[in-house]
Enzyme design. Structure first.
Site, short mmCIF file in Angstrom:
data_model
loop_
_atom_site.label_atom_id
_atom_site.label_comp_id
_atom_site.label_asym_id
_atom_site.label_seq_id
_atom_site.Cartn_x
_atom_site.Cartn_y
_atom_site.Cartn_z
N ALA A 1 -13.32 -1.81 2.70
CA ALA A 1 -14.52 -0.96 2.68
C ALA A 1 -15.78 -1.67 3.18
O ALA A 1 -16.55 -1.11 3.97
CB ALA A 1 -14.72 -0.42 1.27
N LYS B 1 1.89 -1.02 0.27
CA LYS B 1 1.46 -2.32 0.82
C LYS B 1 0.67 -3.12 -0.21
O LYS B 1 0.60 -4.35 -0.11
CB LYS B 1 0.70 -2.15 2.13
CG LYS B 1 -0.61 -1.36 2.04
CD LYS B 1 -1.82 -2.15 1.65
CE LYS B 1 -2.92 -1.22 1.20
NZ LYS B 1 -4.10 -1.89 0.70
N LYS C 1 -11.47 -1.28 -9.24
CA LYS C 1 -10.14 -1.19 -9.85
C LYS C 1 -9.06 -1.68 -8.89
O LYS C 1 -9.12 -1.40 -7.69
CB LYS C 1 -9.82 0.26 -10.24
CG LYS C 1 -10.82 0.86 -11.22
CD LYS C 1 -10.67 0.26 -12.61
CE LYS C 1 -11.74 0.78 -13.54
NZ LYS C 1 -11.86 0.05 -14.78
P1 NAD Z 1 -13.43 0.94 -6.63
O1 NAD Z 1 -12.29 0.13 -7.10
O2 NAD Z 1 -14.47 0.32 -5.78
O3 NAD Z 1 -14.24 1.49 -7.88
C1 NAD Z 1 -13.67 2.02 -9.05
C2 NAD Z 1 -14.21 3.43 -9.20
O4 NAD Z 1 -13.58 4.06 -10.30
C3 NAD Z 1 -15.72 3.49 -9.49
O5 NAD Z 1 -16.29 4.48 -8.69
C4 NAD Z 1 -15.80 3.91 -10.94
O6 NAD Z 1 -16.94 4.66 -11.19
C5 NAD Z 1 -14.58 4.78 -11.02
N1 NAD Z 1 -14.11 4.99 -12.38
C6 NAD Z 1 -14.09 4.12 -13.41
N2 NAD Z 1 -13.57 4.71 -14.50
C7 NAD Z 1 -13.26 5.97 -14.14
C8 NAD Z 1 -12.66 7.07 -14.81
N3 NAD Z 1 -12.28 6.98 -16.09
N4 NAD Z 1 -12.49 8.22 -14.12
C9 NAD Z 1 -12.84 8.31 -12.84
N5 NAD Z 1 -13.39 7.31 -12.13
C10 NAD Z 1 -13.59 6.16 -12.79
O7 NAD Z 1 -12.86 2.26 -5.94
P2 NAD Z 1 -12.45 2.42 -4.39
O8 NAD Z 1 -12.45 1.11 -3.70
O9 NAD Z 1 -13.29 3.53 -3.86
O10 NAD Z 1 -10.95 2.86 -4.51
C11 NAD Z 1 -10.54 4.20 -4.59
C12 NAD Z 1 -9.24 4.35 -3.84
O11 NAD Z 1 -9.48 4.03 -2.46
C13 NAD Z 1 -8.14 3.37 -4.32
O12 NAD Z 1 -6.89 4.04 -4.31
C14 NAD Z 1 -8.16 2.28 -3.27
O13 NAD Z 1 -6.92 1.63 -3.11
C15 NAD Z 1 -8.53 3.07 -2.04
N6 NAD Z 1 -9.08 2.22 -0.97
C16 NAD Z 1 -9.96 1.24 -1.23
C17 NAD Z 1 -10.42 0.44 -0.17
C18 NAD Z 1 -11.41 -0.67 -0.37
O14 NAD Z 1 -11.50 -1.55 0.52
N7 NAD Z 1 -12.19 -0.65 -1.43
C19 NAD Z 1 -9.99 0.63 1.10
C20 NAD Z 1 -9.12 1.64 1.33
C21 NAD Z 1 -8.69 2.44 0.28
P1 13P Z 2 -7.67 -3.91 -1.83
O1 13P Z 2 -7.73 -2.79 -2.82
O2 13P Z 2 -6.60 -4.93 -2.12
O3 13P Z 2 -9.01 -4.56 -1.60
O4 13P Z 2 -7.21 -3.27 -0.45
C1 13P Z 2 -8.13 -2.63 0.33
C2 13P Z 2 -7.43 -1.87 1.37
O5 13P Z 2 -6.60 -1.04 1.08
C3 13P Z 2 -7.76 -2.21 2.77
O6 13P Z 2 -7.14 -1.36 3.67
#
Ligand code: NAD
Ligand code: 13P
Length: 338
Positions: free
Chosen positions: A142, A193, A285
């Site tokens: 992200a 993955k 998370k």
């Molecule tokens: P994050 O891990 O950055 O943040 C956690 C989120 O969960 C916060 O917004 C928090 O407010 C929320 N949260 C905490 N408790 C909660 C509850 N009880 N109910 C609902 N929400 C709650 O989140 P993210 O990085 O946006 O990840 C979301 C999804 O996107 C995941 O499946 C992740 O694998 C995926 N993703 C993340 C990335 C990355 O680089 N961060 C990249 C691609 C995909």
């Molecule tokens: P992580 O949740 O391990 O940071 O992975 C991010 C991701 O899915 C990048 O494509």
């Protein structure tokens, strides 16, 4: 939210140029207090998610709302980005508020196990909301996207006309979208993955080198393909693994992801993953160690754990106290007939 805010930033910018979309993008934020103020209020006044994506301004047409029902009410397009452990509760909450004719896309990288076997996030969302659901996943750390560094992503969408609309919402010069028809394959890759990334983190924690990590990536990718075949027969297409959601995401997460980083610390400190998540991620998370547990439940309940030695070792190291060095036990499997 890191990923959710990054997606809202892109969509908020793109809708300003799209005539068939309203200008306002409502972003549901799980409300919390940050230095005595509500996070939604901070986002709406400073136009920055200071907790989960600090240092990157959001366009002013992205409005943070603390009520998930309000966020989806009247929306024609719903983007679901939430750690997968919270999806069930969210779907129960919003289920009566979704407008007839709406469509959704899931950016979640996780899967769920239930009595029917493995259920993907798009399947769960479709069952709960009875609307068409697509998937988006890719090599998409992200923070790098927010810095507008060039990358690719994959949309899985069954309807070509809908795929064009989703692409118009997400595509930018630095975030290049490719669309495929394989909805489940795209999200499957994004979820599984993360287990390989945990294995890569163990290798880093053990102080081993790039060759060793490459071996884990190779075997992990083969186990992902094997699991896809086991779960879906030919439903998940092998070509999906060649997209950004496939091999490219395995590589980026095994080098730059949070799952990798915490798995490295797990080996170095011996602390449980849940504790490291609390100490190191400031509310973000992890998905990988949960998915490792879910994948193991699936393969063991079907009596095929022996066919997935790497996934089995990663599970046992995470949950059963087995030593990280045991990751290599039984890895010399023949994949040539897969
Ligand atoms: P994050 O891990 O950055 O943040 C956690 C989120 O969960 C916060 O917004 C928090 O407010 C929320 N949260 C905490 N408790 C909660 C509850 N009880 N109910 C609902 N929400 C709650 O989140 P993210 O990085 O946006 O990840 C979301 C999804 O996107 C995941 O499946 C992740 O694998 C995926 N993703 C993340 C990335 C990355 O680089 N961060 C990249 C691609 C995909
Ligand atoms: P992580 O949740 O391990 O940071 O992975 C991010 C991701 O899915 C990048 O494509």
């Amino acid at each position: 939210m890191c990923r959710g805010t990054t997606a809202a930033r892109i969509i908020g910018t793109n809708v300003q140029k799209l005539r068939n979309f309203d200008n306002e993008v409502k972003m549901w934020v799980y409300e919390e207090m940050v230095e005595g103020k509500k996070l939604t209020e901070i986002i709406n006044t400073q136009h920055e998610n200071v907790k989960y994506l600090p240092g990157h301004k959001l366009p002013a047409n992205v409005i943070a709302v603390p009520d998930a029902c309000e966020a989806v009410r009247g929306a024609t397009h719903i983007v679901v980005v939430i750690p997968h452990q919270f999806i069930e509760h969210l779907l129960k909450t919003i289920h009566g508020s979704v407008t007839h004719g709406a469509r959704a896309i899931s950016l979640i990288k996780g899967i769920a196990i239930d009595k029917h076997g493995m259920t993907t996030m798009t399947q769960m969302i479709h069952r709960a909301l009875a609307i068409p659901v697509s998937s988006l996943s890719g090599a998409n750390i992200a923070n790098e996207i927010a810095e507008e560094k060039y990358c690719e992503t994959t949309i899985g969408c069954a309807e070509p006309d809908e795929a064009i609309v989703w692409r118009s919402l997400f595509n930018t010069p630095y975030f290049q979208v490719n669309c495929v028809g394989d909805v489940i394959g795209v999200e499957f890759c994004g979820a599984v993955k993360n287990v390989v990334a945990v294995g890569a983190g163990f290798i880093d924690g053990l102080g081993l080198g790039n060759n060793t990590k490459a071996a884990i990536i190779r075997i992990g990718t083969l186990e992902m393909r094997r699991l896809a075949m086991h779960i879906s027969g030919a439903q998940i297409q092998d070509s999906t693994f060649n997209e950004s959601c496939g091999i490219a995401d395995v590589i980026t997460t095994c080098y730059g992801g949070r799952n990798r980083r915490l798995a490295e610390e797990f080996v170095r400190t011996g602390k449980p993953m849940a504790q490291l998540e609390q100490e190191m991620l400031n509310g973000q998370k992890l998905q990988g160690y949960l998915t490792a547990g879910e994948v193991y439940q699936y393969i063991s309940s079907r009596g095929v754990a022996d066919h997935f030695p790497l996934f089995t070792r990663i599970y046992k190291i995470c949950y059963k106290g087995e030593p990280p060095q045991s990751i290599f036990d039984g890895l010399n499997v023949d994949f040539s007939r897969d």
